[in-house]
Design a protein around this motif. Structure first.
Motif, PDB file in Angstrom:
ATOM      1  N   ALA A 140       2.340   1.931  -3.477  1.00 46.32           N
ATOM      2  CA  ALA A 140       1.341   2.503  -4.387  1.00 46.32           C
ATOM      3  C   ALA A 140       1.123   3.982  -4.091  1.00 46.32           C
ATOM      4  CB  ALA A 140       0.033   1.739  -4.263  1.00 46.32           C
ATOM      5  N   GLN A 141       1.063   4.354  -2.814  1.00 47.87           N
ATOM      6  CA  GLN A 141       0.869   5.752  -2.441  1.00 47.87           C
ATOM      7  C   GLN A 141       2.072   6.598  -2.847  1.00 47.87           C
ATOM      8  OE1 GLN A 141      -0.010   5.808   1.763  1.00 47.87           O
ATOM      9  NE2 GLN A 141      -1.763   4.433   1.532  1.00 47.87           N
ATOM     10  N   VAL A 176       1.735  -4.629  -7.386  1.00 46.84           N
ATOM     11  CA  VAL A 176       1.518  -3.178  -7.459  1.00 46.84           C
ATOM     12  C   VAL A 176       1.627  -2.754  -8.910  1.00 46.84           C
ATOM     13  CG1 VAL A 176       2.321  -0.890  -6.771  1.00 46.84           C
ATOM     14  CG2 VAL A 176       2.475  -2.780  -5.147  1.00 46.84           C
ATOM     15  N   ASP A 177       0.635  -1.992  -9.371  1.00 48.00           N
ATOM     16  CA  ASP A 177       0.665  -1.425 -10.712  1.00 48.00           C
ATOM     17  C   ASP A 177       0.364   0.061 -10.583  1.00 48.00           C
ATOM     18  OD1 ASP A 177       0.751  -0.959 -13.392  1.00 48.00           O
ATOM     19  OD2 ASP A 177      -1.173  -1.912 -13.845  1.00 48.00           O
ATOM     20  N   SER A 232       0.827  -1.206   0.000  1.00 47.05           N
ATOM     21  CA  SER A 232       0.000   0.000   0.000  1.00 47.05           C
ATOM     22  C   SER A 232       0.863   1.259   0.000  1.00 47.05           C
ATOM     23  CB  SER A 232      -0.925  -0.016   1.227  1.00 47.05           C
ATOM     24  OG  SER A 232      -1.699   1.158   1.291  1.00 47.05           O
ATOM     25  N   THR A 247       6.087  -0.922 -11.253  1.00 46.40           N
ATOM     26  CA  THR A 247       5.200  -2.080 -11.191  1.00 46.40           C
ATOM     27  C   THR A 247       5.937  -3.166 -10.433  1.00 46.40           C
ATOM     28  OG1 THR A 247       4.120  -1.538 -13.286  1.00 46.40           O
ATOM     29  CG2 THR A 247       3.969  -3.823 -12.528  1.00 46.40           C
ATOM     30  N   ALA A 280      -0.641   3.145  -9.145  1.00 40.50           N
ATOM     31  CA  ALA A 280      -1.376   3.564  -7.948  1.00 40.50           C
ATOM     32  C   ALA A 280      -2.220   2.453  -7.345  1.00 40.50           C
ATOM     33  CB  ALA A 280      -2.273   4.757  -8.283  1.00 40.50           C
ATOM     34  N   SER A 281      -2.253   1.297  -7.988  1.00 43.45           N
ATOM     35  CA  SER A 281      -3.097   0.192  -7.514  1.00 43.45           C
ATOM     36  C   SER A 281      -2.231  -0.886  -6.868  1.00 43.45           C
ATOM     37  CB  SER A 281      -3.888  -0.417  -8.673  1.00 43.45           C
ATOM     38  OG  SER A 281      -4.729   0.557  -9.272  1.00 43.45           O
ATOM     39  N   THR A 292      -7.052  -8.410  -5.371  1.00 38.20           N
ATOM     40  CA  THR A 292      -6.693  -7.402  -6.362  1.00 38.20           C
ATOM     41  C   THR A 292      -7.612  -6.192  -6.233  1.00 38.20           C
ATOM     42  OG1 THR A 292      -8.179  -8.312  -8.028  1.00 38.20           O
ATOM     43  CG2 THR A 292      -5.958  -9.248  -7.909  1.00 38.20           C
ATOM     44  N   PRO A 293      -7.201  -5.041  -6.795  1.00 39.07           N
ATOM     45  CA  PRO A 293      -8.072  -3.860  -6.752  1.00 39.07           C
ATOM     46  C   PRO A 293      -9.457  -4.109  -7.346  1.00 39.07           C
ATOM     47  CG  PRO A 293      -5.864  -3.224  -7.410  1.00 39.07           C
ATOM     48  CD  PRO A 293      -5.884  -4.725  -7.374  1.00 39.07           C
ATOM     49  N   SER A 329      -3.977  -6.254  -1.822  1.00 40.31           N
ATOM     50  CA  SER A 329      -3.890  -6.370  -0.361  1.00 40.31           C
ATOM     51  C   SER A 329      -3.734  -7.835   0.003  1.00 40.31           C
ATOM     52  CB  SER A 329      -5.135  -5.785   0.301  1.00 40.31           C
ATOM     53  OG  SER A 329      -6.293  -6.516  -0.058  1.00 40.31           O
TER      54      SER A 329
END
Length: 625
Positions: free
Chosen positions: A173-174, A229-230, A170, A219, A232-233, A267-268, A236
């Motif tokens: 991504a942030q 991670v891609d 997380s 990524t 901003a996504s 996934t998101p 979890s």
């Protein structure tokens, strides 16, 4: 001309001042974890490139060195956890050769039996056997409890590491979002440092690789190819831990059958992936935790279960071996299975017409239909397993076996062989398969209280889970073998009547050495077949040895595995230190180098200042004319 010199000096002064700031920042962050050395690029400008201007602030690092650092970090976390837990596991068995170690306790028990054989009518000698047996059962149980405690601790560690890894995903991504939106070079490089540090920390939990995109984002994928991670996504990660684990708790891809936690990636888009089932994690502390919980420690439990089972059945069972039989209808074997109990497996060795050999294992059950058999709980994992219902009438044994084997085999019992409980199994008439031999381990007592059965076998060790009962390896109501190491206990009937260690029946003389000698030989010289699942001698074939030697083999195997794990960890630590040194050689701040740069920049700053002073004096002179 003076104005040109003034502009050049002003630009040089500004650039030098910025460069001094970068060098000062580097010096101030010597030793700061995650800080990558900065450099300032300058751009020539002005007529004839006579001036200079600020370019960009860059981080100085080698991408390949960074990738290698993350790879070695994952490896070091994996080997470190494996070595740590294996060392703890090895300590459970005690120092080999000492009286309190597993082999020492086993040797004390066999010595007590040997002493009883020399003085069978000695009450103290009989009491010593019971005490030594109880001590051995307690030792095996305490080690097994320690194994499950390590599994429970590993389960908890997996939960903590999964949570930490999810938090890092997380954060990455942030940081990607902030990096893409930041135009200030100084702020961007600081964010890049934070993101790389997060990636380095993440690599301690699982194997990852990062691909930098054009906008500066990354990524992140596992080495197995799963995207975490891609930009901003971020996926979890969650872990559904099960708290305290027992020997029957194991991993299964079927959630209804699974007795331990698993790592799930969401996934998101809302999709879920079981990372354990998909084998997506191959290094780092998470991979080590999964392997320890699901493979290493269960195998240690299985070794102890096999030892407990071998200890119990070597004293209570007789080895039934088939004898060749030939009739007008075919050749085969006769075998006496009198007293066959649920779980007393019958092994038929077969050879086909091409010379290939295999085993067929008949597993009796008191249930109808017969209980299902766990393949890993039989000695030969490659055998064909055929469960069948054991009728209460011994005369029906042959018919039960015949029904289980099918029409290919001819099976007769009782009158045909001449002894109730005996059967004759003939080679199939079609000629495609030949019976090479038949064997079985048959429990001689009917109940745990049946300690004077007229035979040298005695149920000295029983299944102490709740009410004491015979250990026969039954699958009725679940595998009796699983967790037996925690439940093995001295038979209360023997402890209450120690003379049963000598007297096989009411007519047996008090000084008869038959039973004590049998019990001693059953542990020290008689061979038993231990399952391939124990891993002793390999995982593809059963292992045959005495119970006493099997005890030593367990200790040797655990000691060797621990030494190997420690050796690998030491080697991986060296590899990590080398990767860190290589990365620091490029990206780390060297105080001598930075101080040298600072001196040079200060000289340049002074030179530019002198040019400004000269230009100012010249202008003043001109103005006075």
């Amino acid at each position: 001309m003076s104005l040109s010199a003034l502009n050049t000096a002003m630009a040089g002064l500004k650039t030098t001042q910025a460069a001094i700031g970068i060098v000062s920042q580097n010096i101030a962050n010597v030793g700061t974890t995650g800080y990558v050395k900065r450099s300032l690029d300058t751009v020539a400008q002005g007529p004839g490139n006579s001036g200079v201007a600020l370019g960009t602030i860059d981080r100085v690092f080698d991408e390949n060195s960074l990738k290698q650092l993350r790879l070695e970090t994952s490896g070091a976390s994996y080997t470190g956890m494996m070595a740590d837990v294996r060392t703890q596991l090895d300590k459970l068995y005690g120092t080999p050769g000492t009286t309190s170690a597993l082999d020492g306790v086993m040797n004390s028990f066999t010595l007590a039996l040997q002493t009883l054989g020399a003085a069978p009518d000695s009450a103290p000698a009989r009491s010593a056997v019971v005490a030594a047996a109880s001590n051995l059962a307690t030792k095996i149980g305490s080690i097994a409890e320690g194994v499950q405690s390590l599994r429970t601790a590993t389960e908890s560690q997996l939960s903590n590491d999964t949570s930490a890894a999810s938090g890092l995903l997380s954060s990455i991504a942030q940081l990607n979002v902030k990096i893409a939106a930041t135009s200030d070079d100084g702020s961007k490089v600081a964010l890049l440092d934070q993101r790389d540090q997060a990636l380095n920390s993440l690599s301690g939990y699982l194997d990852v690789q990062a691909s930098v995109q054009r906008d500066g984002t990354v990524t992140v994928m596992t080495n197995s190819g799963m995207t975490l991670v891609d930009r901003a996504s971020a996926a979890s990660l969650s872990f559904d831990g099960r708290g305290t684990l027992g020997p029957e708790d194991s991993y299964s891809a079927d959630p209804a059958q699974r007795g331990v936690g698993t790592i799930t990636a969401t996934t998101p888009g809302g999709g879920t992936i079981d990372l354990v089932a998909s084998n997506a994690i191959r290094s780092g502390s998470l991979a080590a935790g999964i392997e320890l919980r699901d493979t290493v420690l269960p195998q240690a439990q299985r070794q102890l279960d096999d030892l407990a089972a071998g200890l119990s059945r070597s004293l209570s069972d007789t080895s039934a071996v088939g004898t060749p039989a030939s009739t007008t209808t075919g050749a085969g074997f006769d075998i006496d299975l009198t007293g066959l109990s649920a779980g007393n497996a019958i092994t038929i060795s077969l050879k086909d017409d091409k010379g290939a050999q295999r085993n067929l294992i008949l597993v009796p059950s008191k249930l109808n239909p017969p209980a299902a058999v766990n393949r890993t709980d039989v000695a030969d994992p490659l055998a064909t397993i055929v469960p069948f219902t054991l009728e209460s009438d011994p005369a029906k044994l042959g018919a039960s076996i015949a029904a289980a084997l099918g029409s290919s085999f001819t099976v007769t019992s009782n009158g045909t062989v001449g002894k109730e409980g005996a059967v004759r199994i003939l080679t199939p008439a079609n000629g495609t398969t030949t019976i090479q031999g038949i064997s079985a381990s048959v429990t001689q007592s009917k109940t745990a209280d049946d300690v004077t059965n007229g035979k040298p076998q005695i149920p000295l060790f029983v299944d102490g889970g709740g009410q004491a009962r015979l250990f026969t390896g039954s699958f009725d109501g679940g595998s009796q073998l699983t967790g037996f190491a925690q439940r093995i206990a001295v038979n209360p009937a023997v402890a209450a009547k120690t003379e049963s260690l000598v007297k096989m029946s009411s007519s047996t003389p008090a000084n008869d050495v038959s039973r004590p000698q049998y019990l001693h030989n059953a542990l020290t010289t008689a061979n038993r077949t231990f399952s391939a699942a124990s891993g002793i001698g390999g995982i593809s074939a059963p292992f045959t040895t005495s119970v006493q030697d099997f005890t030593q083999k367990i200790i040797d195997a655990q000691g060797a595995a621990t030494a190997t794990a420690q050796f690998l960890d030491e080697g991986q630590s060296i590899a990590l230190a080398t990767a860190q040194s290589r990365f620091a050689g490029t990206s780390g701040v060297k105080i001598d180098e930075e101080m040298s740069k600072l001196v040079g920049l200060q000289t340049a700053y002074t030179a530019n200042a002198r040019v400004l002073t000269a230009a100012r004096d010249m202008l003043d002179t001109l103005l006075r004319i």
